[in-house]
Design a protein around this motif. Structure first.
Motif, PDB file in Angstrom:
ATOM      1  N   THR A 124       8.007 -10.698   3.216  1.00 27.22           N
ATOM      2  CA  THR A 124       6.854 -11.384   2.624  1.00 27.22           C
ATOM      3  C   THR A 124       7.059 -12.895   2.683  1.00 27.22           C
ATOM      4  O   THR A 124       8.150 -13.390   2.428  1.00 27.22           O
ATOM      5  CB  THR A 124       6.666 -10.971   1.149  1.00 27.22           C
ATOM      6  OG1 THR A 124       7.929 -11.079   0.480  1.00 27.22           O
ATOM      7  CG2 THR A 124       6.150  -9.569   1.036  1.00 27.22           C
ATOM      8  N   ARG A 125       5.995 -13.607   3.020  1.00 29.50           N
ATOM      9  CA  ARG A 125       6.039 -15.067   3.041  1.00 29.50           C
ATOM     10  C   ARG A 125       6.251 -15.576   1.620  1.00 29.50           C
ATOM     11  O   ARG A 125       5.613 -15.081   0.677  1.00 29.50           O
ATOM     12  CB  ARG A 125       4.729 -15.635   3.597  1.00 29.50           C
ATOM     13  CG  ARG A 125       4.503 -15.386   5.057  1.00 29.50           C
ATOM     14  CD  ARG A 125       4.975 -16.559   5.904  1.00 29.50           C
ATOM     15  NE  ARG A 125       5.105 -16.162   7.315  1.00 29.50           N
ATOM     16  CZ  ARG A 125       5.825 -16.817   8.209  1.00 29.50           C
ATOM     17  NH1 ARG A 125       6.492 -17.910   7.847  1.00 29.50           N
ATOM     18  NH2 ARG A 125       5.912 -16.424   9.446  1.00 29.50           N
ATOM     19  N   ASP A 126       7.107 -16.567   1.483  1.00 31.09           N
ATOM     20  CA  ASP A 126       7.346 -17.200   0.193  1.00 31.09           C
ATOM     21  C   ASP A 126       6.104 -18.007  -0.163  1.00 31.09           C
ATOM     22  O   ASP A 126       5.659 -18.867   0.596  1.00 31.09           O
ATOM     23  CB  ASP A 126       8.578 -18.112   0.303  1.00 31.09           C
ATOM     24  CG  ASP A 126       8.987 -18.683  -1.047  1.00 31.09           C
ATOM     25  OD1 ASP A 126       8.080 -19.056  -1.823  1.00 31.09           O
ATOM     26  OD2 ASP A 126      10.182 -18.760  -1.327  1.00 31.09           O
ATOM     27  N   SER A 127       5.512 -17.736  -1.353  1.00 34.58           N
ATOM     28  CA  SER A 127       4.255 -18.404  -1.721  1.00 34.58           C
ATOM     29  C   SER A 127       4.480 -19.886  -1.981  1.00 34.58           C
ATOM     30  O   SER A 127       3.580 -20.702  -1.782  1.00 34.58           O
ATOM     31  CB  SER A 127       3.651 -17.734  -2.957  1.00 34.58           C
ATOM     32  OG  SER A 127       4.598 -17.728  -4.015  1.00 34.58           O
ATOM     33  N   GLU A 187       5.464 -21.541   2.494  1.00 36.18           N
ATOM     34  CA  GLU A 187       4.950 -20.525   3.418  1.00 36.18           C
ATOM     35  C   GLU A 187       5.707 -20.468   4.744  1.00 36.18           C
ATOM     36  O   GLU A 187       5.479 -19.589   5.555  1.00 36.18           O
ATOM     37  CB  GLU A 187       3.458 -20.774   3.684  1.00 36.18           C
ATOM     38  CG  GLU A 187       2.567 -20.577   2.478  1.00 36.18           C
ATOM     39  CD  GLU A 187       1.951 -19.185   2.433  1.00 36.18           C
ATOM     40  OE1 GLU A 187       1.887 -18.549   3.490  1.00 36.18           O
ATOM     41  OE2 GLU A 187       1.555 -18.748   1.333  1.00 36.18           O
TER      42      GLU A 187
END
Lengths: 155, 155
Positions: A93-96, A99
């Motif tokens: 998952t992309r780090d919020s 990104e």
DNA sequence: AGCGATTTAATCGCACACGATATACATGTC
DNA sequence: GACATGTATATCGTGTGCGATTAAATCGCT
């Protein structure tokens, strides 16, 4: 104290058995082959297992963090992590907050694998035929070797 | 003498730094990266160089003989030897006495490479930062490790 | 705020490495 | 001599590894 005379027109014969690099190379292959049957049931390869070891120690690492510890770049890691994702052991998952970064987190199945991992590690250690203190010593020597080689690469 | 209490529901944490297999794995990579710039000018990879070392020691070996010494099978060796052939360093010819076997012989160019090889080996040995007796000792230990692992595989 | 430099992953092409399989040749048995 | 068995190499598909490049996001400087 032999000082054999040699034909100066032919180079010194090289004996592969005297190559430290080859000893390391073939020992690595041997480890690979010991791990393989132990990991087959889990659908894992040896490098994939090593990556999971890192994630069990610390979940939710970025691709870069894993690469730093494994001495691998994203061009190797990304496909490997995608396979682990397909196997259902991790999520990507992309780090919020940033990104650019992709965080790798263990699924429930991936966490469960750790229960089997200790046994696998124990078996491999047994296969080395070494006592714990011998393992430690050899590990230190080989790590020092790696560091020496890497400091040479840096130049 | 610490004897930390742990949550029995979670497995023993595994520390990759304590993995002998990983030390060997990363040392092998480091060797690879030391060799790479030294071999680039010759158009050779590290495994190709190792194969040539064997041929300099004994020319005209069969694929099987090389594989036995390198712990590799024909599925790895055949493409690699074809690349060495394309580079003009070896020839691949069927043994007339036994047409199943393919013999690998050095071309003149391949023989000439040996003149540069000693220097490369010397440089890599220097990069290890080890004295000759240290190299010998470590080599013996790692070879013993490989043998132990292989005898375990055989079972 | 704007914009070039840096960082992070992903992508591409190539070279090992191996399990499984195929193919050609050799050998042993009848 | 024919045929089963065994052996040597080659081929195929998958999974690392890495150099080079790309794409997107962030940072830093003015």
């Amino acid at each position: 104290m032999k000082n054999r005379r040699r034909d100066p027109s032919t180079p010194t014969p090289l004996n592969l058995g005297e190559f430290l690099c080859f000893a390391v190379y073939s020992a690595n292959h041997a480890f690979n082959r010991v791990y393989q049957p132990l990991l087959r049931d889990l659908g894992l390869t040896y490098p994939q297992f090593i990556a999971l070891v890192l994630l069990w120690a610390q979940d939710n690492q970025t691709v870069g963090e894993l690469g730093q510890k494994l001495f691998l770049q994203s061009n190797t890691l990304t496909p490997m992590l995608k396979r682990l994702e397909t196997l259902g052991y991790v999520r990507r998952t992309r780090d919020s907050a940033d990104e650019r970064q992709v965080r790798i987190s263990l699924t429930e199945d991936g966490q469960k694998l750790q229960l089997l991992a200790s046994d696998i590690v124990r078996r491999v250690r047994h296969a080395t035929g070494l006592q714990n203190n011998q393992v430690e010593q050899l590990l230190d020597e080989i790590s020092a070797l790696r560091k020496a080689l890497e400091s040479h690469i840096a130049r």
